[in-house]
Design a protein around this motif. Structure first.
Motif, PDB file in Angstrom:
ATOM      1  N   ALA A   1      28.897  31.109  49.157  1.00 52.10           N
ATOM      2  CA  ALA A   1      29.498  30.109  48.234  1.00 52.10           C
ATOM      3  C   ALA A   1      29.016  30.493  47.055  1.00 52.10           C
ATOM      4  CB  ALA A   1      29.186  28.804  48.699  1.00 52.10           C
ATOM      5  N   LEU A   2      29.917  30.177  45.996  1.00 55.18           N
ATOM      6  CA  LEU A   2      29.667  30.562  44.637  1.00 55.18           C
ATOM      7  C   LEU A   2      29.901  29.457  43.578  1.00 55.18           C
ATOM      8  CD1 LEU A   2      31.787  33.977  44.743  1.00 55.18           C
ATOM      9  CD2 LEU A   2      29.166  33.783  44.707  1.00 55.18           C
ATOM     10  N   ALA A   3      29.161  29.425  42.592  1.00 56.82           N
ATOM     11  CA  ALA A   3      29.338  28.478  41.747  1.00 56.82           C
ATOM     12  C   ALA A   3      30.121  29.147  40.450  1.00 56.82           C
ATOM     13  CB  ALA A   3      28.347  27.700  41.217  1.00 56.82           C
ATOM     14  N   LEU A   4      31.355  28.684  39.970  1.00 57.73           N
ATOM     15  CA  LEU A   4      32.131  29.032  38.984  1.00 57.73           C
ATOM     16  C   LEU A   4      31.884  28.087  37.746  1.00 57.73           C
ATOM     17  CD1 LEU A   4      33.121  31.038  41.138  1.00 57.73           C
ATOM     18  CD2 LEU A   4      35.359  30.663  39.647  1.00 57.73           C
ATOM     19  N   GLN A   5      31.621  28.626  36.540  1.00 63.98           N
ATOM     20  CA  GLN A   5      31.518  27.880  35.177  1.00 63.98           C
ATOM     21  C   GLN A   5      32.797  28.087  34.311  1.00 63.98           C
ATOM     22  OE1 GLN A   5      28.579  25.502  35.408  1.00 63.98           O
ATOM     23  NE2 GLN A   5      28.118  26.863  37.151  1.00 63.98           N
ATOM     24  N   LEU A   6      32.683  27.399  33.268  1.00 69.80           N
ATOM     25  CA  LEU A   6      33.692  27.499  32.099  1.00 69.80           C
ATOM     26  C   LEU A   6      33.942  28.865  31.872  1.00 69.80           C
ATOM     27  CD1 LEU A   6      35.731  26.273  29.887  1.00 69.80           C
ATOM     28  CD2 LEU A   6      33.526  25.817  28.425  1.00 69.80           C
ATOM     29  N   GLY A   7      35.186  29.275  31.894  1.00 75.70           N
ATOM     30  CA  GLY A   7      35.328  30.853  31.545  1.00 75.70           C
ATOM     31  C   GLY A   7      35.570  31.850  32.647  1.00 75.70           C
ATOM     32  N   ASP A   8      34.779  31.292  33.857  1.00 78.46           N
ATOM     33  CA  ASP A   8      34.727  32.332  34.655  1.00 78.46           C
ATOM     34  C   ASP A   8      36.021  32.656  35.388  1.00 78.46           C
ATOM     35  OD1 ASP A   8      31.956  32.737  34.588  1.00 78.46           O
ATOM     36  OD2 ASP A   8      31.294  31.424  35.970  1.00 78.46           O
ATOM     37  N   GLN A   9      36.237  33.658  35.821  1.00 79.49           N
ATOM     38  CA  GLN A   9      37.488  33.915  36.907  1.00 79.49           C
ATOM     39  C   GLN A   9      37.200  34.628  38.145  1.00 79.49           C
ATOM     40  OE1 GLN A   9      41.643  34.872  35.230  1.00 79.49           O
ATOM     41  NE2 GLN A   9      41.070  36.891  36.087  1.00 79.49           N
ATOM     42  N   LEU A  10      37.564  34.220  39.179  1.00 76.72           N
ATOM     43  CA  LEU A  10      37.315  34.998  40.399  1.00 76.72           C
ATOM     44  C   LEU A  10      38.307  35.334  41.230  1.00 76.72           C
ATOM     45  CD1 LEU A  10      35.211  36.106  42.612  1.00 76.72           C
ATOM     46  CD2 LEU A  10      35.357  33.771  43.708  1.00 76.72           C
ATOM     47  N   THR A  11      38.444  36.707  41.635  1.00 75.20           N
ATOM     48  CA  THR A  11      39.793  37.100  42.284  1.00 75.20           C
ATOM     49  C   THR A  11      39.131  37.694  43.685  1.00 75.20           C
ATOM     50  OG1 THR A  11      40.745  37.989  40.301  1.00 75.20           O
ATOM     51  CG2 THR A  11      41.476  38.994  42.475  1.00 75.20           C
ATOM     52  N   ILE A  12      39.645  37.077  44.806  1.00 73.71           N
ATOM     53  CA  ILE A  12      39.325  37.502  45.916  1.00 73.71           C
ATOM     54  C   ILE A  12      40.451  38.144  46.596  1.00 73.71           C
ATOM     55  CG2 ILE A  12      38.493  36.542  48.207  1.00 73.71           C
ATOM     56  CD1 ILE A  12      37.103  34.308  46.528  1.00 73.71           C
ATOM     57  N   GLY A  13      40.131  39.435  47.327  1.00 75.02           N
ATOM     58  CA  GLY A  13      41.357  40.025  48.015  1.00 75.02           C
ATOM     59  C   GLY A  13      41.486  39.478  49.400  1.00 75.02           C
ATOM     60  N   ALA A  14      42.691  40.029  50.105  1.00 72.65           N
ATOM     61  CA  ALA A  14      42.923  39.433  51.409  1.00 72.65           C
ATOM     62  C   ALA A  14      41.816  40.182  52.317  1.00 72.65           C
ATOM     63  CB  ALA A  14      44.295  40.087  51.886  1.00 72.65           C
ATOM     64  N   ASP A  15      41.104  41.410  52.022  1.00 79.32           N
ATOM     65  CA  ASP A  15      40.270  41.963  52.805  1.00 79.32           C
ATOM     66  C   ASP A  15      38.673  41.253  52.624  1.00 79.32           C
ATOM     67  OD1 ASP A  15      39.744  42.916  50.142  1.00 79.32           O
ATOM     68  OD2 ASP A  15      39.793  45.009  50.700  1.00 79.32           O
ATOM     69  N   GLY A  16      38.654  40.339  51.690  1.00 84.80           N
ATOM     70  CA  GLY A  16      37.461  39.771  51.475  1.00 84.80           C
ATOM     71  C   GLY A  16      36.608  40.152  50.274  1.00 84.80           C
ATOM     72  N   SER A  17      37.196  41.424  49.759  1.00 84.75           N
ATOM     73  CA  SER A  17      36.611  41.686  48.330  1.00 84.75           C
ATOM     74  C   SER A  17      36.682  40.761  47.468  1.00 84.75           C
ATOM     75  CB  SER A  17      36.918  43.228  48.049  1.00 84.75           C
ATOM     76  OG  SER A  17      38.545  42.850  47.893  1.00 84.75           O
ATOM     77  N   GLY A  18      35.757  40.948  46.426  1.00 82.30           N
ATOM     78  CA  GLY A  18      35.646  39.961  45.206  1.00 82.30           C
ATOM     79  C   GLY A  18      35.536  40.565  43.890  1.00 82.30           C
ATOM     80  N   ALA A  19      35.746  39.865  42.945  1.00 81.68           N
ATOM     81  CA  ALA A  19      35.558  40.537  41.627  1.00 81.68           C
ATOM     82  C   ALA A  19      35.302  39.306  40.412  1.00 81.68           C
ATOM     83  CB  ALA A  19      36.753  41.579  41.022  1.00 81.68           C
ATOM     84  N   MET A  20      34.389  39.336  39.835  1.00 78.07           N
ATOM     85  CA  MET A  20      34.147  38.128  38.883  1.00 78.07           C
ATOM     86  C   MET A  20      34.466  38.888  37.267  1.00 78.07           C
ATOM     87  SD  MET A  20      33.059  35.004  38.668  1.00 78.07           S
ATOM     88  CE  MET A  20      31.772  34.907  39.858  1.00 78.07           C
ATOM     89  N   ASP A  21      35.314  38.106  36.496  1.00 81.06           N
ATOM     90  CA  ASP A  21      35.750  38.162  35.362  1.00 81.06           C
ATOM     91  C   ASP A  21      35.641  37.036  34.222  1.00 81.06           C
ATOM     92  OD1 ASP A  21      36.552  39.989  32.990  1.00 81.06           O
ATOM     93  OD2 ASP A  21      38.321  40.611  34.409  1.00 81.06           O
ATOM     94  N   ARG A  22      36.045  37.340  33.075  1.00 75.10           N
ATOM     95  CA  ARG A  22      36.152  36.166  32.135  1.00 75.10           C
ATOM     96  C   ARG A  22      37.889  36.240  32.043  1.00 75.10           C
ATOM     97  NH1 ARG A  22      32.196  33.000  31.433  1.00 75.10           N
ATOM     98  NH2 ARG A  22      32.599  32.313  29.354  1.00 75.10           N
TER      99      ARG A  22
END
Length: 315
Positions: free
Chosen positions: A207-228
């Protein structure tokens, strides 16, 4: 009227329904559009029923589907009445002919759904504001504090003690007092936090906690990338698309989500830069503005088949 004509008229109505739904879905390919052109040119009656279908689309949009189906199957005394009622079916039941085509059955049966280019706001029973972007489908289960984003994009403004859970397929987002923008397609889902904080449970991983301004992209293969996240990203809620020095290709891919049919462009235009704020309720005007400010020209075979090409230099 003989039985043979009745069958032919039904088939024309069904075919027109198929094409209308495919165009409105925003998922028509170039080959699809070519086949439509061939169908319209093959017979004068094909073109006639197509023109009537486009012109009467709004007029018949509120006819109940069961009434339209009953009207089509009922024997009629003359050809004109049958064609008119066949058109009513084509206009109000287009999705029925797309089962097994590009539009997922889940989206067609969703509790809330927007068409290509449509946006909609809904106030939920608990006071939360749900906004649906273009071509979006959502299922509601508020009795269990749950919402499912089947496809498309939503913005949620939630203010409640008990979290609202949103299923994105590739992850589940728990939202208490926060504003978020959520997007889902076949390849990935994206969670952006506009205000407050949320908990995200990917289908794979911790599990992940996202704060103001966070953007998380999760692919169909389970890969993830965090960005602003880009603060201009949720401007669609106000009916605009705002960009600053964005590559034209990226801009057009986003604009295409709001247009039925096929929008394409020459690869050489991909890296041209676009800056501005554009109204989403008139994408034809957006294309005209691009042609006025960039070295591009708009070639339109029809409302549903548009290509951007490099403008020829004049001597």
């Amino acid at each position: 009227m003989n039985r043979t004509f009745s069958r032919e008229a039904r088939q024309l109505a069904r075919t027109a329904a198929h094409w209308l739904a495919l165009l409105d879905s925003g998922r028509a390919s170039a080959e699809d559009l070519q086949r439509l052109q061939h169908w319209r040119a093959a017979n004068a009656q094909h073109e006639q029923i197509w023109q009537r279908a486009e012109g009467l689309r709004q007029r018949f949009q509120d006819v109940p589907p069961t009434l339209a189906m009953a009207s089509l199957d009922r024997p009629e005394a003359n050809r004109r009445t049958l064609l008119k009622r066949g058109l009513a079916l084509a206009l109000v039941l287009p999705a029925g002919w797309l089962l097994g085509q590009q539009v997922p059955l889940q989206a067609l049966r969703a509790d809330l759904r927007t068409a290509v280019g449509e946006r909609r706001g809904v106030r939920l029973a608990d006071g939360s504001l749900l906004q649906l972007n273009t071509a979006t489908a959502v299922n509601l289960d508020l009795a269990h504090q749950r919402l499912t984003l089947v496809e498309g994009e939503i913005a949620l403004s939630v203010s409640r003690a008990q979290a609202l859970h949103v299923d994105l397929g590739m992850a589940r987002v728990s939202i208490g007092q926060a504003q978020v923008c959520l997007r889902r397609d076949a390849e990935q889902c994206r969670i952006a936090v506009l205000q407050g904080a949320v908990q995200v449970q990917p289908r794979q991983g911790p599990a992940l906690a996202l704060q103001l301004g966070d953007q998380l992209t999760i692919g169909a293969d389970g890969s993830g990338a965090m960005d602003r996240f880009d603060p201009r990203q949720p401007d669609w809620r106000d009916g605009v698309l705002s960009v600053n020095n964005q590559p034209l290709g990226q801009f057009l891919r986003e604009l295409a989500r709001y247009r039925p049919g096929w929008l394409r462009w020459q690869p050489t235009l991909e890296s041209l830069k676009v800056t501005g704020t554009f109204r989403l309720d008139d994408t034809d005007r957006v294309l005209a503005l691009l042609a006025a400010s960039l070295p591009v020209a708009v070639q339109a075979r029809s409302r549903y088949w548009v290509t951007l090409v490099a403008r020829e230099k004049t001597v």
